[in-house]
Design an enzyme around this catalytic site. Structure first.
Site, PDB file in Angstrom:
ATOM      1  CB  CYS A 143       2.378  -1.822  13.723  1.00 48.47           C
ATOM      2  SG  CYS A 143       2.707  -1.630  11.971  1.00 48.47           S
ATOM      3  CB  CYS A 147       2.924   7.491   3.365  1.00 52.45           C
ATOM      4  SG  CYS A 147       3.285   6.308   4.636  1.00 52.45           S
ATOM      5  CB  CYS A 189       7.173  -5.019   9.129  1.00 49.87           C
ATOM      6  SG  CYS A 189       8.512  -4.262  10.064  1.00 49.87           S
ATOM      7  CD  GLU A 219      -2.825  -1.308   2.352  1.00 49.40           C
ATOM      8  OE1 GLU A 219      -3.683  -2.186   2.300  1.00 49.40           O
ATOM      9  OE2 GLU A 219      -2.795  -0.458   3.257  1.00 49.40           O
ATOM     10  CB  CYS A 275       5.481  -2.630  16.551  1.00 52.49           C
ATOM     11  SG  CYS A 275       7.170  -2.180  16.126  1.00 52.49           S
ATOM     12  CB  CYS A 302       0.128   6.383  11.545  1.00 51.64           C
ATOM     13  SG  CYS A 302       1.144   7.696  11.015  1.00 51.64           S
TER      14      CYS A 302
HETATM   15  N1  SAH Z   1       8.749   0.734  10.206  1.00 55.46           N
HETATM   16  C1  SAH Z   1       8.958   2.111  10.321  1.00 55.46           C
HETATM   17  C2  SAH Z   1       8.076   2.954   9.430  1.00 55.46           C
HETATM   18  C3  SAH Z   1       6.636   2.563   9.255  1.00 55.46           C
HETATM   19  S1  SAH Z   1       5.458   2.850  10.494  1.00 55.46           S
HETATM   20  C4  SAH Z   1       8.791   2.561  11.753  1.00 55.46           C
HETATM   21  O1  SAH Z   1       8.268   1.811  12.558  1.00 55.46           O
HETATM   22  O2  SAH Z   1       9.231   3.656  12.051  1.00 55.46           O
HETATM   23  C5  SAH Z   1       5.138   4.598  10.579  1.00 55.46           C
HETATM   24  C6  SAH Z   1       4.776   5.065  12.029  1.00 55.46           C
HETATM   25  O3  SAH Z   1       3.454   4.649  12.413  1.00 55.46           O
HETATM   26  C7  SAH Z   1       5.714   4.488  13.075  1.00 55.46           C
HETATM   27  O4  SAH Z   1       6.077   5.459  14.016  1.00 55.46           O
HETATM   28  C8  SAH Z   1       4.846   3.438  13.703  1.00 55.46           C
HETATM   29  O5  SAH Z   1       5.308   3.052  14.940  1.00 55.46           O
HETATM   30  C9  SAH Z   1       3.501   4.117  13.724  1.00 55.46           C
HETATM   31  N2  SAH Z   1       2.390   3.181  13.942  1.00 55.46           N
HETATM   32  C10 SAH Z   1       2.371   1.854  13.733  1.00 55.46           C
HETATM   33  N3  SAH Z   1       1.163   1.334  14.041  1.00 55.46           N
HETATM   34  C11 SAH Z   1       0.392   2.363  14.440  1.00 55.46           C
HETATM   35  C12 SAH Z   1      -0.977   2.487  14.834  1.00 55.46           C
HETATM   36  N4  SAH Z   1      -1.775   1.439  14.844  1.00 55.46           N
HETATM   37  N5  SAH Z   1      -1.445   3.708  15.157  1.00 55.46           N
HETATM   38  C13 SAH Z   1      -0.634   4.789  15.101  1.00 55.46           C
HETATM   39  N6  SAH Z   1       0.656   4.744  14.704  1.00 55.46           N
HETATM   40  C14 SAH Z   1       1.174   3.559  14.387  1.00 55.46           C
HETATM   41 FE1  SF4 Z   2       7.354  -2.696  11.341  1.00 53.50          FE
HETATM   42 FE2  SF4 Z   2       5.041  -1.599  12.005  1.00 53.50          FE
HETATM   43 FE3  SF4 Z   2       6.962  -1.804  13.824  1.00 53.50          FE
HETATM   44 FE4  SF4 Z   2       7.224  -0.057  11.774  1.00 53.50          FE
HETATM   45  S1  SF4 Z   2       5.703   0.006  13.419  1.00 53.50           S
HETATM   46  S2  SF4 Z   2       8.774  -1.484  12.565  1.00 53.50           S
HETATM   47  S3  SF4 Z   2       6.188  -1.213  10.144  1.00 53.50           S
HETATM   48  S4  SF4 Z   2       5.918  -3.508  12.814  1.00 53.50           S
END
Ligand code: SAH
Ligand code: SF4
Length: 369
Positions: free
Chosen positions: A125, A111, A118, A98, A122, A345
């Site tokens: 996410c 973006c 990934c 996406e 986390c 995000c």
């Molecule tokens: N993997 C990279 C970039 C992609 S995520 C990273 O983690 O930095 C982009 C941002 O969205 C990151 O700060 C991530 O932690 C945040 N994010 C992930 N899941 C989210 C959610 N459900 N709600 C709000 N922000 C989220």
């Molecule tokens: Fe991966 Fe999502 Fe964690 Fe970013 S926030 S490192 S995309 S699992």
């Protein structure tokens, strides 16, 4: 008779100028062909070698037989009521990545994704929940920019809508280091997309060795997904922390800021109700970042199916922000955009055939010594 398989074509899309120069030199051509090729592709949108009229016939034929400039087309475009657009781009028959465009008053931010899924896992996410399949190539990363630009041009008759690019889509860009660096070079180069370094942002969960390497190779804006002010909590929320704890990560950030003369590193902090949003968390965070080249983006948690976290209340987010501001730390609460089309995000899930037998989280469950 054994029929020979078609040769693998060399996809030149997205290759940085140095790689293209080497490529042309390798086929006994002058280096300046690299600039010419980039001009056809990124200035004029020509991907057919036969139309590149400043190349002689034999060069055009060679390129046609051995190379390509191809990128995957989107299957779907979804548009939010706030103007945010999301393209779904199919990969490898059954997967989807996406890409999201967020229009704002004075800029338009694209973006982009760097991986299919990934590995970092986390728990809050959507991408992390999907697992991991593979890295995207440079041409697949740059292909997303072309998909967005082409489509926006078709609909709004404008070619200048993408002013900023952020590596905040699916995946961890620094885990796909080589391809990400190449894509950054092409985004930045005057014969590429000519997007200034300050308008390209790499967001990372904290791969410290790659972050240090990045500080030596390119000069882009840096965002770091912190999400917790201490190791015990960050070990849970951003599992890579078990390998590279906060102290080590912050040292790498300050080094990056110093080397690259950045005024600030942006720290992303997703607000999770009852998890990381208390007054004492805010005070702890303030202590970490006080008098440092840091600013904080508080991101209201965006929900997705199958997740049990909730977003902090507005009052909690305001209280958290005020504590940071009182400590002299520039802090904003990020506006949620595109959540009606699951484009906000952390909501990008795509479709991922998970090949990660063991997620990093599981691997890192063992104590590290
Ligand atoms: N993997 C990279 C970039 C992609 S995520 C990273 O983690 O930095 C982009 C941002 O969205 C990151 O700060 C991530 O932690 C945040 N994010 C992930 N899941 C989210 C959610 N459900 N709600 C709000 N922000 C989220
Ligand atoms: Fe991966 Fe999502 Fe964690 Fe970013 S926030 S490192 S995309 S699992």
């Amino acid at each position: 008779m054994i029929s020979s398989l078609p040769p693998e074509l060399n996809n030149l899309l997205g290759s940085p100028i140095d790689d293209l120069s080497d490529f042309f030199e390798g086929i006994d051509q002058k280096k300046f062909r690299a600039k010419q090729l980039m001009s056809w592709v990124y200035d004029l949108g020509i991907y057919d070698f036969q139309l590149m009229t400043n190349f002689n016939n034999s060069l055009r034929d060679y390129l046609e037989e051995n190379c390509t400039l191809s990128f995957d087309q989107p299957s779907t475009l979804e548009q939010s009521k706030d103007g945010t657009c999301k393209w779904l781009i199919p990969k490898d028959k059954s997967q989807v990545i996406e890409t999201v465009y967020i229009p704002e008053e004075n800029r338009g931010t694209l973006c982009i994704s760097s991986q299919i899924g990934c590995l970092i896992d986390c728990p809050f996410c959507a991408t992390g929940h999907q697992g991991f399949n593979r890295n995207l190539s440079t041409s697949e990363i740059i292909g997303q920019v072309l998909v967005a630009k082409q489509d926006l041009k078709k609909r709004f008759k404008r070619d200048d809508l993408v002013t900023n690019v952020v590596f905040m889509g699916m995946g961890e860009p620094l885990a796909n280091y080589t391809e990400t660096i190449k894509a950054i070079k092409t985004l930045n180069h005057p014969n590429g997309f000519n997007i200034s370094r300050r308008r390209i942002t790499v967001s990372t969960s904290g791969l410290v060795p790659q972050l240090i390497k990045l500080s030596e190779q390119v000069n882009v804006a840096l965002a770091v997904s912190l999400h917790a002010p201490n190791d015990a909590l960050r070990d849970e929320l951003v599992p890579i922390n078990r390998k590279h704890p906060i102290d080590e990560l912050l040292d790498a950030c300050w080094l990056y800021a110093k080397k690259r003369n950045l005024r600030t590193v942006t720290f992303e902090y997703t607000m999770l109700k009852g998890v990381n949003d208390s007054k004492s968390h805010a005070l702890e965070l303030a202590k970490l970042l006080k008098n440092k080249p840091a600013k904080v983006n508080l991101i209201p948690f965006n929900s997705f199916p199958g997740v049990s976290y909730e977003c902090s209340t507005r009052d909690k987010i305001n209280e958290f922000r005020n504590i940071l501001i009182e400590s002299g730390i520039m802090t904003i609460t990020r506006k949620t955009r595109g959540d009606d089309i699951q484009a906000a995000c952390g909501q990008l899930s795509g479709l991922v055939n998970n090949l990660a037998k063991k997620s990093l989280r599981q691997k890192l469950k063992r104590p590290l010594n």
